[in-house]
Design an enzyme around this catalytic site. Structure first.
Site: not given
Length: 296
Positions: A18-20, A22-24, A176
């Site tokens: 899972i990339t990212g 560490n949050s959300g 974005y």
């Protein structure tokens, strides 16, 4: 996850990256999948935040098989090093969840000199997926899940290939939106190229989620104000992660590929996101940009 969330099928023996994470919603997905028995490897660019998240995920899930790989999606050489680390420690990869992403209020360049929103939200995950692709094929049946957004529909002019780096005009939401459109186009083309391998590729909209990106210096001005306004009515990360977890684990989507989901259901994306010629061109351009950075 919350009591009303559907149960997650057993993921015993499965390895999930899972990339990212560490949050959300990435961290919430990591907790849910680790709790279901998966070996979960989260990626992060900050060792401090990554290590803290690792402890929280292990505690919340009760799992001892949660790991951390450190690399920066904004730096393609770092992505290559990260992929090498993942390949060394993961002889089997059952799921790759490309979750990391951000919105930047001001135009910023990546380590390779590319517009940072496109670099982090698309080029980094594109390269990582390519580098892990053969391992996913060797581990089939396996899954690639890309977190996009309904914001892709605001990219009314499509990818704007003659200004991909937003040099002529930088409007944060347009840039974005194009990066999220890129996620869906990439997924569609990837699914075609993986046909017959046993590897599926799907994208999703998680919903308006209350995550921490606005507190990490990625937003300012009007955008930061807007994030604060919608925060009280946003989904929790746990609820926002449901569609990601569903696509990573549910037997209901076994063999389903090249689709876009929201609220755990298939949904038709915008017309621009269904442009097969644009998807093929984006792939070609992405390969060129990555090669230029590598040679340079």
């Amino acid at each position: 996850m919350s009591p009303s969330a559907p149960p997650v099928p057993s993921m015993d023996g499965k390895t999930v990256i899972i990339t990212g994470g560490n949050s959300g919603i990435g961290k919430a997905a990591a907790v849910a999948l680790a709790r279901a028995g998966a070996r979960v490897v989260i990626t992060a660019r900050s060792e401090q935040r990554g290590t803290a998240a690792l402890a929280e995920i292990a505690s919340a899930s009760g799992s001892s098989t949660v790991e951390l790989s450190l690399f920066d999606l904004a730096d393609l050489s770092s992505v290559r090093a990260g992929a090498a680390d993942l390949l060394e420690r993961c002889p089997q990869i059952d799921v790759l969840l490309n979750n990391a992403g951000l919105i930047l209020s001001e135009r910023t360049l990546s380590a390779d000199g590319y517009e940072a929103t496109l670099a982090i939200n698309h080029l980094g995950p594109f390269l990582l997926t390519e580098l892990l692709r053969q391992r996913l094929v060797d581990s089939a049946p396996s899954r690639i899940v890309n977190v996009a957004s309904t914001a892709h529909s605001y990219a009314r002019h499509g990818m704007v290939f003659d200004d991909l780096m937003a040099e002529r005009s930088y409007r944060q939401m347009e840039v974005y939106a194009r990066s999220k459109l890129a996620n869906i186009l990439f997924t569609a083309e990837l699914a075609k190229r993986l046909a017959g391998t046993g590897v599926t590729a799907n994208s999703l909209h998680p919903g308006a989620v209350a995550t921490g990106y606005a507190r990490d210096g990625d937003t300012s001005g009007f955008l930061a104000w807007g994030v604060k306004v919608i925060a009280p009515v946003s989904l929790t990360p746990e609820k926002g992660a449901r569609t990601s977890v569903y696509l990573c684990s549910s037997p209901e989507v076994e063999g389903v590929t090249g689709k876009y989901f929201t609220k755990c259901r298939e949904k038709r994306p915008s017309a621009k996101a269904r442009d097969e010629a644009a998807a093929a061109r984006l792939w070609e351009v992405s390969e060129q940009l990555i090669e230029q950075a590598h040679v340079g």
